[in-house]
Write an enzyme that holds these catalytic residues in place. Structure first.
Site, PDB file in Angstrom:
ATOM      1  N   ARG A  52       0.826  -1.215   0.000  1.00  0.00           N
ATOM      2  CA  ARG A  52       0.000   0.000   0.000  1.00  0.00           C
ATOM      3  C   ARG A  52       0.855   1.259   0.000  1.00  0.00           C
ATOM      4  O   ARG A  52       0.556   2.233  -0.706  1.00  0.00           O
ATOM      5  CB  ARG A  52      -0.943  -0.005   1.208  1.00  0.00           C
ATOM      6  CG  ARG A  52      -2.102  -0.974   1.113  1.00  0.00           C
ATOM      7  CD  ARG A  52      -1.702  -2.435   1.131  1.00  0.00           C
ATOM      8  NE  ARG A  52      -0.923  -2.830   2.314  1.00  0.00           N
ATOM      9  CZ  ARG A  52      -0.199  -3.943   2.419  1.00  0.00           C
ATOM     10  NH1 ARG A  52      -0.097  -4.774   1.393  1.00  0.00           N
ATOM     11  NH2 ARG A  52       0.469  -4.224   3.506  1.00  0.00           N
ATOM     12  N   CYS A  86      -5.528  -2.949   8.058  1.00  0.00           N
ATOM     13  CA  CYS A  86      -4.327  -2.248   7.577  1.00  0.00           C
ATOM     14  C   CYS A  86      -4.668  -0.772   7.498  1.00  0.00           C
ATOM     15  O   CYS A  86      -5.614  -0.391   6.805  1.00  0.00           O
ATOM     16  CB  CYS A  86      -3.906  -2.761   6.196  1.00  0.00           C
ATOM     17  SG  CYS A  86      -2.586  -1.790   5.410  1.00  0.00           S
ATOM     18  N   THR A  88      -2.854   1.773   6.182  1.00  0.00           N
ATOM     19  CA  THR A  88      -2.551   2.414   4.890  1.00  0.00           C
ATOM     20  C   THR A  88      -3.598   2.054   3.837  1.00  0.00           C
ATOM     21  O   THR A  88      -3.942   2.877   2.983  1.00  0.00           O
ATOM     22  CB  THR A  88      -1.141   2.009   4.414  1.00  0.00           C
ATOM     23  OG1 THR A  88      -0.226   2.130   5.495  1.00  0.00           O
ATOM     24  CG2 THR A  88      -0.684   2.891   3.272  1.00  0.00           C
ATOM     25  N   THR A 130       3.251   4.547   8.183  1.00  0.00           N
ATOM     26  CA  THR A 130       4.063   4.401   6.971  1.00  0.00           C
ATOM     27  C   THR A 130       4.159   5.731   6.226  1.00  0.00           C
ATOM     28  O   THR A 130       3.346   6.632   6.430  1.00  0.00           O
ATOM     29  CB  THR A 130       3.440   3.381   5.997  1.00  0.00           C
ATOM     30  OG1 THR A 130       2.141   3.855   5.609  1.00  0.00           O
ATOM     31  CG2 THR A 130       3.330   1.999   6.623  1.00  0.00           C
ATOM     32  N   LYS A 169       7.893  -6.360   9.939  1.00  0.00           N
ATOM     33  CA  LYS A 169       7.308  -7.227   8.905  1.00  0.00           C
ATOM     34  C   LYS A 169       8.198  -8.438   8.646  1.00  0.00           C
ATOM     35  O   LYS A 169       7.706  -9.507   8.293  1.00  0.00           O
ATOM     36  CB  LYS A 169       7.104  -6.451   7.589  1.00  0.00           C
ATOM     37  CG  LYS A 169       5.855  -5.585   7.579  1.00  0.00           C
ATOM     38  CD  LYS A 169       5.652  -4.967   6.200  1.00  0.00           C
ATOM     39  CE  LYS A 169       4.544  -3.919   6.196  1.00  0.00           C
ATOM     40  NZ  LYS A 169       3.198  -4.449   6.417  1.00  0.00           N
ATOM     41  N   CYS A 199       0.135   2.123  12.114  1.00  0.00           N
ATOM     42  CA  CYS A 199       0.492   1.045  11.200  1.00  0.00           C
ATOM     43  C   CYS A 199       0.400  -0.224  12.032  1.00  0.00           C
ATOM     44  O   CYS A 199       0.896  -0.255  13.168  1.00  0.00           O
ATOM     45  CB  CYS A 199       1.893   1.213  10.627  1.00  0.00           C
ATOM     46  SG  CYS A 199       2.459  -0.280   9.755  1.00  0.00           S
TER      47      CYS A 199
END
Lengths: 248, 248
Positions: A52, A86, A88, A130, A169, A199
């Site tokens: 994203r 999520c 984003t 992000t 991640k 995030c």
């Protein structure tokens, strides 16, 4: 189907561990003692959905078509609510969910409500997210509507935030914590008392480095909202789910 | 759909925390560094499915219709593999999945394979599970086919195991550990070196009380098998998924 089941469709997999944590938050928020008292969920978690943040700031492929497939798959399978695990991805939801006949519980709106209450109580809020979420200003705009101006990291700090997110991640939680700790310390020196961990990879890592700074986790806020909304829906309270519908 | 996606349908929610743990195991087993390298999953988690153990030993309602709805929902949504994140539910799968045109990765068969290898290396294996799983003998039968005779708890110990499982389902992990610790100690005195934690609620609690006894977790075994099978499927290796198909 005539009876309302309250099946909640979760669009996840962005990243997978964040969806695991969100699922755990929903289970915890339900406070159930038997399997049968928990919320019914259908979780779409196909991590091959395009990044994203890259789509917003890096010219990468758009996640809209896969988000739309996810929503349509969940609705066809009986989902009566949607939630997207999520932050984003919310930048793309107006487009991806256009015409989808099921209400969205928005992380952004629920979290901005919570942040508004904290700010009214005198807390000073910073936003960590992000590059894509920051550039899109979805959180800043939602906060501003509630009279809240969030502190943002400096450009150098934002690069450290992205290192932290990528580390999380990849499962390198120690690296992620090392990248984020100085950012939190710097924000605290600027008077910040609450970091909005906008995030899904951040709350877990921030919990270890936040010290006296409070972490506001949109996933936990959304999990609690889902449980409230589900109870209202199944008990047929007037206006059940209306808040959710209106917030799409 | 012409391209194989390898979408894995997970029938979960029995209980919800066990599915959370299974999802986490799959994410960990994939060893991926980017979101996009993880396995695509669709997780059906409707905890209102009737209690499996009650259906076997307590005359409760059968979970078969809901298991079938779950399988059909996942297949309609594109699942090319099924896995059921509940050991006891496997007792009902021959009936619930009859005619479902997608292969099952069986917890029982994968775990019995792993137990057979451990027994061949000299380990002595005990089985801890719900009353329903124990009475159905699904694990004992699968182990016997591999020449393994599993140690079973005494009736008094089995009651303690059920207290441990119900405690874990209700989030009372301390109570669950207190119920299970003496069972593990007793099994160890009888020469047991490996406990097959054949109920999804057990591995987490047993890890805290097992001491030198090794815990064999069917969820972790299945997660690793899914990752291997997925890689074989997508790379078009001859016989990819055939082991899975044959084991239904």
């Amino acid at each position: 189907m005539t009876a309302r089941t309250g099946l909640i469709g979760v669009i996840g997999g962005m990243g997978p561990l964040a969806t695991v944590d969100f699922y755990r938050s929903v289970v915890a928020a339900s406070g159930a003692a038997r399997d049968q008292d928990h919320l019914p969920l259908l979780i779409w978690a196909d991590p091959r959905i395009p990044d994203r943040s890259d789509a917003i700031v890096g010219g990468g492929p758009t996640p809209v078509p896969m988000l739309r497939v996810a929503a349509e798959t969940l609705v066809a399978a009986g989902a009566e609510r949607l939630v997207v695990a999520c932050n984003t991805a919310h930048v793309f939801l107006d487009e991806a969910l256009a015409g989808v006949p099921v209400p969205l519980l928005s992380l952004i709106e629920e979290t901005a409500d919570a942040a508004g209450r904290l700010a009214a109580a005198g807390e000073r809020i910073a936003i960590l997210c992000t590059d894509g979420t920051l550039a899109s200003a979805v959180y800043q705009d939602a906060l501003e509507l509630r009279g809240v101006v969030a502190v943002e990291p400096t450009p150098a700090e934002q690069r450290a935030v992205m290192r932290g997110i990528r580390g999380a991640k990849a499962g390198a939680l120690g690296d992620a914590a090392a990248a984020l700790a100085p950012v939190v310390a710097s924000l605290r020196r600027r008077g910040v008392t609450v970091v909005l961990a906008a995030c899904t990879e951040l709350p877990g890592v921030l919990a270890a480095v936040a010290g006296q700074v409070r972490v506001l986790d949109p996933m936990a806020v959304a999990a609690e909202a889902l449980v409230r909304d589900h109870a209202a829906l199944l008990h047929g309270e007037p206006g059940a789910g209306a808040g959710v519908v209106a917030k799409k």
